[in-house]
Write a protein that holds these residues in place. Structure first.
Motif, PDB file in Angstrom:
ATOM      1  N   ASN A 104      14.312  13.763 -31.698  1.00 12.46           N
ATOM      2  CA  ASN A 104      13.400  14.431 -32.213  1.00 12.46           C
ATOM      3  C   ASN A 104      13.712  15.719 -31.366  1.00 12.46           C
ATOM      4  O   ASN A 104      13.662  16.991 -31.634  1.00 12.46           O
ATOM      5  N   SER A 105      13.816  15.709 -30.017  1.00 17.88           N
ATOM      6  CA  SER A 105      13.962  16.554 -29.138  1.00 17.88           C
ATOM      7  C   SER A 105      15.137  17.423 -29.498  1.00 17.88           C
ATOM      8  O   SER A 105      15.329  18.711 -28.796  1.00 17.88           O
ATOM      9  N   ASP A 106      16.277  17.026 -30.032  1.00 15.87           N
ATOM     10  CA  ASP A 106      17.534  17.806 -30.325  1.00 15.87           C
ATOM     11  C   ASP A 106      17.215  18.736 -31.425  1.00 15.87           C
ATOM     12  O   ASP A 106      18.183  19.548 -31.824  1.00 15.87           O
ATOM     13  N   VAL A 107      16.174  18.638 -32.225  1.00 19.51           N
ATOM     14  CA  VAL A 107      15.792  19.356 -33.369  1.00 19.51           C
ATOM     15  C   VAL A 107      14.774  20.287 -33.147  1.00 19.51           C
ATOM     16  O   VAL A 107      13.715  19.454 -32.960  1.00 19.51           O
ATOM     17  N   GLY A 108      14.762  21.532 -33.305  1.00 17.20           N
ATOM     18  CA  GLY A 108      13.459  22.385 -33.477  1.00 17.20           C
ATOM     19  C   GLY A 108      12.601  21.816 -34.387  1.00 17.20           C
ATOM     20  O   GLY A 108      13.022  21.235 -35.506  1.00 17.20           O
ATOM     21  N   PRO A 109      11.407  22.261 -34.278  1.00 21.14           N
ATOM     22  CA  PRO A 109      10.282  21.765 -35.397  1.00 21.14           C
ATOM     23  C   PRO A 109      10.840  22.380 -36.834  1.00 21.14           C
ATOM     24  O   PRO A 109      11.265  23.626 -36.759  1.00 21.14           O
ATOM     25  N   ILE A 110      10.484  21.550 -38.024  1.00 19.07           N
ATOM     26  CA  ILE A 110      10.657  21.794 -39.180  1.00 19.07           C
ATOM     27  C   ILE A 110       9.721  22.500 -39.804  1.00 19.07           C
ATOM     28  O   ILE A 110       8.691  21.737 -40.005  1.00 19.07           O
ATOM     29  N   ASN A 111       9.496  23.617 -40.189  1.00 16.34           N
ATOM     30  CA  ASN A 111       8.384  24.340 -41.023  1.00 16.34           C
ATOM     31  C   ASN A 111       8.677  24.498 -42.502  1.00 16.34           C
ATOM     32  O   ASN A 111       9.485  25.409 -42.870  1.00 16.34           O
ATOM     33  N   ILE A 112       7.980  23.460 -43.239  1.00 13.35           N
ATOM     34  CA  ILE A 112       8.102  23.655 -44.674  1.00 13.35           C
ATOM     35  C   ILE A 112       6.923  24.584 -45.023  1.00 13.35           C
ATOM     36  O   ILE A 112       5.703  24.249 -45.061  1.00 13.35           O
ATOM     37  N   LYS A 113       7.339  25.700 -45.755  1.00 11.69           N
ATOM     38  CA  LYS A 113       6.356  26.758 -45.981  1.00 11.69           C
ATOM     39  C   LYS A 113       5.730  26.599 -47.332  1.00 11.69           C
ATOM     40  O   LYS A 113       4.539  26.809 -47.799  1.00 11.69           O
ATOM     41  N   ARG A 114       6.597  26.116 -48.175  1.00 13.08           N
ATOM     42  CA  ARG A 114       6.133  25.701 -49.650  1.00 13.08           C
ATOM     43  C   ARG A 114       5.526  24.590 -49.681  1.00 13.08           C
ATOM     44  O   ARG A 114       5.623  23.748 -49.303  1.00 13.08           O
ATOM     45  N   LYS A 115       4.266  24.763 -50.650  1.00 14.18           N
ATOM     46  CA  LYS A 115       3.422  23.752 -51.018  1.00 14.18           C
ATOM     47  C   LYS A 115       3.615  23.207 -52.536  1.00 14.18           C
ATOM     48  O   LYS A 115       3.851  24.179 -53.435  1.00 14.18           O
ATOM     49  N   ILE A 116       3.509  21.906 -52.973  1.00  7.84           N
ATOM     50  CA  ILE A 116       3.832  21.366 -54.356  1.00  7.84           C
ATOM     51  C   ILE A 116       2.353  21.200 -54.801  1.00  7.84           C
ATOM     52  O   ILE A 116       1.813  20.249 -54.016  1.00  7.84           O
ATOM     53  N   ASN A 117       1.766  21.482 -55.779  1.00  4.59           N
ATOM     54  CA  ASN A 117       0.499  21.141 -56.187  1.00  4.59           C
ATOM     55  C   ASN A 117      -0.052  19.682 -56.049  1.00  4.59           C
ATOM     56  O   ASN A 117       0.811  18.948 -56.903  1.00  4.59           O
ATOM     57  N   GLY A 118      -0.856  19.232 -55.430  1.00 13.18           N
ATOM     58  CA  GLY A 118      -1.170  17.849 -55.702  1.00 13.18           C
ATOM     59  C   GLY A 118      -0.087  16.827 -54.920  1.00 13.18           C
ATOM     60  O   GLY A 118      -0.262  15.699 -55.080  1.00 13.18           O
ATOM     61  N   LYS A 119       0.840  17.591 -54.009  1.00 13.76           N
ATOM     62  CA  LYS A 119       1.805  16.281 -53.495  1.00 13.76           C
ATOM     63  C   LYS A 119       1.799  16.584 -52.108  1.00 13.76           C
ATOM     64  O   LYS A 119       1.430  17.786 -51.764  1.00 13.76           O
ATOM     65  N   LYS A 120       2.050  15.468 -51.350  1.00 12.29           N
ATOM     66  CA  LYS A 120       2.062  15.328 -50.090  1.00 12.29           C
ATOM     67  C   LYS A 120       3.270  15.035 -49.432  1.00 12.29           C
ATOM     68  O   LYS A 120       4.259  14.457 -50.107  1.00 12.29           O
ATOM     69  N   ILE A 121       3.689  15.743 -48.317  1.00 11.87           N
ATOM     70  CA  ILE A 121       4.848  15.411 -47.685  1.00 11.87           C
ATOM     71  C   ILE A 121       5.020  14.106 -46.929  1.00 11.87           C
ATOM     72  O   ILE A 121       4.100  13.850 -46.140  1.00 11.87           O
ATOM     73  N   LYS A 122       5.795  13.236 -47.588  1.00  6.78           N
ATOM     74  CA  LYS A 122       5.914  12.038 -47.073  1.00  6.78           C
ATOM     75  C   LYS A 122       6.819  11.931 -45.884  1.00  6.78           C
ATOM     76  O   LYS A 122       6.625  11.263 -44.783  1.00  6.78           O
ATOM     77  N   SER A 123       8.040  12.443 -45.963  1.00  6.22           N
ATOM     78  CA  SER A 123       8.816  12.418 -44.847  1.00  6.22           C
ATOM     79  C   SER A 123       9.875  13.700 -44.820  1.00  6.22           C
ATOM     80  O   SER A 123       9.964  14.362 -46.015  1.00  6.22           O
ATOM     81  N   ILE A 124      10.323  14.132 -43.865  1.00 10.11           N
ATOM     82  CA  ILE A 124      11.292  15.236 -43.770  1.00 10.11           C
ATOM     83  C   ILE A 124      12.568  14.676 -43.002  1.00 10.11           C
ATOM     84  O   ILE A 124      12.404  14.239 -41.826  1.00 10.11           O
ATOM     85  N   GLU A 125      13.717  14.833 -43.715  1.00 10.67           N
ATOM     86  CA  GLU A 125      14.820  14.144 -43.152  1.00 10.67           C
ATOM     87  C   GLU A 125      15.930  15.229 -43.146  1.00 10.67           C
ATOM     88  O   GLU A 125      16.299  15.944 -44.156  1.00 10.67           O
ATOM     89  N   VAL A 126      16.653  15.452 -42.077  1.00 11.23           N
ATOM     90  CA  VAL A 126      17.716  16.333 -41.779  1.00 11.23           C
ATOM     91  C   VAL A 126      19.056  15.697 -41.723  1.00 11.23           C
ATOM     92  O   VAL A 126      19.015  14.648 -40.734  1.00 11.23           O
ATOM     93  N   LEU A 127      19.915  15.864 -42.382  1.00 10.71           N
ATOM     94  CA  LEU A 127      21.311  15.408 -42.175  1.00 10.71           C
ATOM     95  C   LEU A 127      22.336  16.708 -41.702  1.00 10.71           C
ATOM     96  O   LEU A 127      22.307  17.471 -42.583  1.00 10.71           O
ATOM     97  N   VAL A 128      22.957  16.543 -40.616  1.00  9.22           N
ATOM     98  CA  VAL A 128      23.709  17.468 -40.088  1.00  9.22           C
ATOM     99  C   VAL A 128      25.393  16.868 -40.147  1.00  9.22           C
ATOM    100  O   VAL A 128      25.625  15.797 -39.484  1.00  9.22           O
ATOM    101  N   LYS A 129      26.037  17.296 -41.299  1.00  9.89           N
ATOM    102  CA  LYS A 129      27.199  16.998 -41.390  1.00  9.89           C
ATOM    103  C   LYS A 129      28.274  17.611 -40.325  1.00  9.89           C
ATOM    104  O   LYS A 129      28.282  18.703 -40.207  1.00  9.89           O
ATOM    105  N   LEU A 130      29.306  16.819 -39.957  1.00  6.03           N
ATOM    106  CA  LEU A 130      30.047  17.345 -38.694  1.00  6.03           C
ATOM    107  C   LEU A 130      31.753  17.166 -39.359  1.00  6.03           C
ATOM    108  O   LEU A 130      31.860  16.230 -39.795  1.00  6.03           O
ATOM    109  N   ASP A 131      32.296  18.350 -39.068  1.00  7.68           N
ATOM    110  CA  ASP A 131      33.867  18.336 -39.262  1.00  7.68           C
ATOM    111  C   ASP A 131      34.633  18.312 -37.942  1.00  7.68           C
ATOM    112  O   ASP A 131      33.933  18.304 -36.862  1.00  7.68           O
ATOM    113  N   ASP A 132      35.777  18.302 -38.266  1.00 10.82           N
ATOM    114  CA  ASP A 132      36.607  18.743 -36.743  1.00 10.82           C
ATOM    115  C   ASP A 132      36.458  20.096 -36.351  1.00 10.82           C
ATOM    116  O   ASP A 132      36.587  20.919 -37.299  1.00 10.82           O
TER     117      ASP A 132
END
Lengths: 132, 132
Positions: A104-132
């Motif tokens: 978690n210390s490798d990734v800065g805080p993730i700030n989701i500004k948008r809300k969806i009515n009546g929905k709660k954020i269950k998880s935030i997952e980041v996938l960083v794809k790596l090339d050569d």
DNA sequence: ACACTTATTTAGAACCATTATAAACTGCAA
DNA sequence: TTGCAGTTTATAATGGTTCTAAATAAGTGT
């Protein structure tokens, strides 16, 4: 056995198979990522008796539902699971087709500004794809 | 036709099927998410002649390789694609099993502090799962 | 236009991860 | 110990995706 009460407390009967799968999954120095086929292989290597593939699927899904495992969102023909259920993210090495944990210390805080009515954020997952 | 040169420029022959699939995918007000089966249905609805499922798979993969489509990392038995190939992220509504675009302005900048030797970041994708 | 090469399309088969089935077995409470 | 609900198991079924090989279409040079 330390897993017996863990399972009972979640409403899962501590069967021989489940306890053995617990050992393979959780008696490790480090957390790890796996597909069902890789887990099947690990079980074969570490355990004398056979556990059927159906049981492995059942158990992994039961553990996931209880929060002992997480699925990793990834486009692959096989489903990847993670024994690290803390909030964290992943590198995915496209060449080697390997996942690497991002602390978690490798990734800065993730700030989701948008809300969806009546929905709660269950998880935030980041996938960083790596090339050569 | 505007898609003929687009395809030729990427080394893809502008066949009737590809041009028709281009219309279904790109002649739209908004970008959208789809599975192959959903795309097959849209094609059936919008086009007289039949396009075989194999061709739809071939074309979608060809377009993805050329950067006209993106796969969305998600744990589902079906692969999801996105006609929006700009950098952006997604909500995933677990109940409705629906994807919702997050505009880039909806997500603060993502700072990956860790480097992997000799590897470059190809993409950063955020999936925000939503509960009730 | 024609012939030729190569890319593309196609129906159907094959593949393979995952899920369903239904019978045997096990844990556990009464 | 008995009975029941939960679990395991081998195997079949499912379903998305890929493969195959033959037919067709596009591009190229003449």
């Amino acid at each position: 056995m330390k897993y017996i009460e863990k399972l009972r407390n979640s409403g899962l009967r501590p069967t021989k198979q489940r306890l053995q799968i617990c050992e393979v999954l959780f008696d490790t120095e480090r957390t790890f990522h796996f597909t069902i086929n890789q887990l099947e292989q690990r079980i074969k290597d570490k355990i004398d008796n056979k556990i059927s593939l159906a049981t492995i699927y059942n158990t992994v899904h039961a553990f996931e539902k209880k929060g002992y495992l997480k699925q990793i969102p990834l486009n692959s023909n096989q489903t990847y699971f993670d024994t690290n259920v803390t909030d964290h993210h992943h590198f995915y090495d496209l060449k080697k087709e390997k996942l690497i944990d991002l602390e978690n210390s490798d990734v800065g805080p993730i700030n989701i500004k948008r809300k969806i009515n009546g929905k709660k954020i269950k998880s935030i997952e980041v996938l960083v794809k790596l090339d050569d």
